[in-house]
Design a protein around this motif. Structure first.
Motif, PDB file in Angstrom:
ATOM      1  N   ASP A 237       0.877  -1.305  -0.071  1.00  0.00           N
ATOM      2  CA  ASP A 237      -0.030   0.098  -0.103  1.00  0.00           C
ATOM      3  C   ASP A 237       1.060   1.310  -0.070  1.00  0.00           C
ATOM      4  N   GLY A 238       1.840   1.366  -1.017  1.00  0.00           N
ATOM      5  CA  GLY A 238       2.262   2.711  -1.161  1.00  0.00           C
ATOM      6  C   GLY A 238       3.796   2.742  -0.709  1.00  0.00           C
ATOM      7  N   ASP A 239       4.217   1.753   0.102  1.00  0.00           N
ATOM      8  CA  ASP A 239       5.534   1.472   0.582  1.00  0.00           C
ATOM      9  C   ASP A 239       6.706   1.629  -0.703  1.00  0.00           C
ATOM     10  N   LYS A 240       7.362   2.594  -0.387  1.00  0.00           N
ATOM     11  CA  LYS A 240       8.745   2.803  -1.309  1.00  0.00           C
ATOM     12  C   LYS A 240       9.901   1.966  -1.147  1.00  0.00           C
ATOM     13  N   GLU A 241      10.777   2.840  -0.563  1.00  0.00           N
ATOM     14  CA  GLU A 241      12.169   2.226  -0.381  1.00  0.00           C
ATOM     15  C   GLU A 241      12.196   0.971   0.657  1.00  0.00           C
ATOM     16  N   PHE A 242      11.664   1.270   1.653  1.00  0.00           N
ATOM     17  CA  PHE A 242      11.257   0.201   2.650  1.00  0.00           C
ATOM     18  C   PHE A 242      10.056  -0.351   2.933  1.00  0.00           C
ATOM     19  N   PRO A 243      10.099  -1.687   3.290  1.00  0.00           N
ATOM     20  CA  PRO A 243       8.812  -2.477   3.013  1.00  0.00           C
ATOM     21  C   PRO A 243       8.161  -2.462   4.693  1.00  0.00           C
ATOM     22  N   THR A 244       6.989  -3.107   4.499  1.00  0.00           N
ATOM     23  CA  THR A 244       6.126  -2.998   5.791  1.00  0.00           C
ATOM     24  C   THR A 244       6.779  -4.374   6.680  1.00  0.00           C
ATOM     25  N   ILE A 245       6.883  -5.215   5.777  1.00  0.00           N
ATOM     26  CA  ILE A 245       7.337  -6.615   6.382  1.00  0.00           C
ATOM     27  C   ILE A 245       8.685  -7.083   5.836  1.00  0.00           C
ATOM     28  N   CYS A 246       9.588  -7.387   6.679  1.00  0.00           N
ATOM     29  CA  CYS A 246      10.945  -7.987   6.411  1.00  0.00           C
ATOM     30  C   CYS A 246      11.229  -9.247   7.006  1.00  0.00           C
ATOM     31  N   GLY A 247      11.415 -10.184   6.044  1.00  0.00           N
ATOM     32  CA  GLY A 247      11.890 -11.492   6.852  1.00  0.00           C
ATOM     33  C   GLY A 247      13.254 -11.626   7.431  1.00  0.00           C
ATOM     34  N   THR A 248      13.839 -12.779   7.996  1.00  0.00           N
ATOM     35  CA  THR A 248      15.070 -12.683   8.482  1.00  0.00           C
ATOM     36  C   THR A 248      16.262 -13.854   7.680  1.00  0.00           C
ATOM     37  N   GLY A 249      15.418 -14.557   6.646  1.00  0.00           N
ATOM     38  CA  GLY A 249      16.365 -15.086   5.826  1.00  0.00           C
ATOM     39  C   GLY A 249      15.271 -16.253   5.381  1.00  0.00           C
ATOM     40  N   THR A 250      16.140 -17.075   4.028  1.00  0.00           N
ATOM     41  CA  THR A 250      15.224 -17.518   3.138  1.00  0.00           C
ATOM     42  C   THR A 250      14.638 -18.859   3.662  1.00  0.00           C
ATOM     43  N   GLU A 251      15.271 -19.864   4.429  1.00  0.00           N
ATOM     44  CA  GLU A 251      14.906 -20.763   5.240  1.00  0.00           C
ATOM     45  C   GLU A 251      13.790 -20.443   6.363  1.00  0.00           C
ATOM     46  N   ASP A 252      14.170 -19.102   6.906  1.00  0.00           N
ATOM     47  CA  ASP A 252      13.109 -18.849   7.905  1.00  0.00           C
ATOM     48  C   ASP A 252      11.921 -18.628   7.125  1.00  0.00           C
ATOM     49  N   TYR A 253      11.738 -17.845   6.208  1.00  0.00           N
ATOM     50  CA  TYR A 253      10.452 -17.654   5.614  1.00  0.00           C
ATOM     51  C   TYR A 253       9.829 -18.949   5.237  1.00  0.00           C
ATOM     52  N   PHE A 254      10.397 -19.912   4.648  1.00  0.00           N
ATOM     53  CA  PHE A 254       9.774 -21.260   4.154  1.00  0.00           C
ATOM     54  C   PHE A 254       9.764 -22.049   5.464  1.00  0.00           C
ATOM     55  N   CYS A 255       9.689 -21.480   6.538  1.00  0.00           N
ATOM     56  CA  CYS A 255       9.254 -22.160   7.890  1.00  0.00           C
ATOM     57  C   CYS A 255      10.468 -23.455   8.304  1.00  0.00           C
ATOM     58  N   GLY A 256      11.746 -22.951   7.836  1.00  0.00           N
ATOM     59  CA  GLY A 256      12.978 -23.999   8.184  1.00  0.00           C
ATOM     60  C   GLY A 256      13.765 -23.208   9.352  1.00  0.00           C
ATOM     61  N   SER A 257      14.697 -23.467   9.667  1.00  0.00           N
ATOM     62  CA  SER A 257      15.882 -22.910  10.088  1.00  0.00           C
ATOM     63  C   SER A 257      17.218 -23.549   9.857  1.00  0.00           C
ATOM     64  N   TYR A 258      18.321 -22.667  10.267  1.00  0.00           N
ATOM     65  CA  TYR A 258      19.850 -23.243  10.122  1.00  0.00           C
ATOM     66  C   TYR A 258      19.957 -24.028   8.849  1.00  0.00           C
ATOM     67  N   ASN A 259      19.617 -23.351   7.809  1.00  0.00           N
ATOM     68  CA  ASN A 259      20.165 -23.977   6.323  1.00  0.00           C
ATOM     69  C   ASN A 259      19.512 -25.262   5.756  1.00  0.00           C
ATOM     70  N   PHE A 260      18.373 -25.542   6.750  1.00  0.00           N
ATOM     71  CA  PHE A 260      17.569 -26.805   6.388  1.00  0.00           C
ATOM     72  C   PHE A 260      18.633 -28.008   6.724  1.00  0.00           C
TER      73      PHE A 260
END
Length: 361
Positions: A237-260
């Motif tokens: 909804d209009g975010d430009k340079e910075f987002p409203t939601i920012c994850g902490t890592g790829t495996e974290d977003y896909f609900c894993g941890s520490y490199n799978f």
């Protein structure tokens, strides 16, 4: 008719009666009409049924010729697609599924068939999730609810140089659709390789009100070492340079941890498939021709949809490690499908890559 409320059936309401009318489209009933299934006198099974006649699996599948656009479903609403099953032959990136809602000329779904069903690497992987199931040996199933008010049209385009065989079934209900029900969307993108220091865009240009419900990624790694330090970002909804939601890592977003990673002695990367997230596919180098490690990942926002009211953009970084404990912007082979619901009209999608760029090689 009973109003479609966007919830579908679950164990909590499975006993409730409804006036919805169940219908199904397959090669044994191309129109889905009541009392019109199993009537074929010709089809791909006619030779096998020559001693038995009508009603004995005469038309279980179709052939789609090179360059042909085949309409799989053309349904007058209101109603809702409830389940799609298919088993396409050939190269899955060369079969393009498109879905059009109501009177739109612009598709709301445009995606290679394998990636749409969370199986983007032209190789079977078991997927056991709520929204998508991939079962032996090439059975693609999706359970995304897809309500429509006026019309639903589903096509499959064969861009290969060889004909393909398709078994399929599209199960749906004819029923009223509530005013607050949004339309299902899915968009494919690929970057191969991702340019150095560029961020991969999963989806951009979404306009309207809706909610983001899932990501599938076919991710081919082109450097050694861990590759998934990158953050996913949701610009709402209009975010430009910075987002409203920012994850902490790829495996974290896909609900894993520490490199799978469960340790080298335990096989290293560990595949998993769950109702809402998974790493169902790890294609390991064979020391000869399969030289790169490739991953298939999904994350469904079924219980935690990302709501937007005007617009949405989603990006993810490809980030590994280099000397000096520093991040390495990777140049990976990245393909994705974004899944979301929104109001119409659908903004035009970027042009789908050509056949050579789509190919899994």
């Amino acid at each position: 008719m009973t109003q479609f409320n966007g919830l579908g059936m679950n164990l909590g309401n499975l006993s409730l009666l409804s006036n919805a009318q169940t219908r199904s489209i397959s090669p044994e009933n191309f129109s889905g009409e009541k009392g019109k299934a199993g009537m074929a006198t010709e089809g791909t099974g006619a030779g096998c049924a020559r001693d038995l006649g009508v009603g004995w699996k005469i038309s279980p599948s179709i052939r789609i010729e090179p360059g042909e656009v085949r309409t799989l479903a053309d349904i007058d609403g209101p109603g809702a697609i409830q389940q799609i099953w298919m088993t396409p032959t050939g190269h899955w990136r060369f079969s393009i599924v498109r879905i059009y809602w109501d009177d739109q000329e612009q598709p709301s779904v445009e995606c290679p068939v394998g990636d749409f069903f969370a199986c983007g690497w032209q190789k079977y992987a078991q997927v056991s999730s709520l929204a998508v199931c991939v079962n032996p040996g090439s059975a693609f199933n999706c359970y995304w609810e897809m309500p429509f008010r006026k019309k639903c049209r589903i096509t499959l385009t064969n861009i290969a140089t060889e004909a393909m065989t398709l078994y399929y079934q599209i199960n749906y209900a004819l029923t009223e659709v509530s005013e607050d029900a949004a339309y299902f969307h899915a968009q494919f993108r690929r970057s191969n390789p991702l340019p150095y220091k560029e961020v991969y865009t999963i989806v951009d240009g979404i306009q309207g009100k809706g909610h983001f419900v899932g990501t599938y990624m076919a991710w081919g790694v082109n450097n050694k070492g861990w590759w998934g330090e990158g953050e996913i970002k949701f610009f709402l909804d209009g975010d430009k340079e910075f987002p409203t939601i920012c994850g902490t890592g790829t495996e974290d977003y896909f609900c894993g941890s520490y490199n799978f990673d469960v340790g080298k002695d335990n096989g290293g990367y560990r595949e998993f498939t769950t109702p809402y997230a998974g790493l169902p596919q790890v294609i390991r180098p064979d020391g000869l021709y399969d030289s790169q490690t490739r991953f298939g990942l999904y994350r469904w926002h079924i219980t935690d949809p990302v709501r937007f009211h005007q617009d949405l953009k989603v990006t993810i970084q490809a980030l590994g490690w280099r000397s000096g404990i520093r991040y390495l912007p990777a140049q990976d082979d990245m393909a994705s499908v974004a899944f979301w619901y929104q109001t119409l009209p659908t903004a035009p999608f970027p042009a789908l890559p050509d056949k050579d760029y789509l190919e899994v090689i």
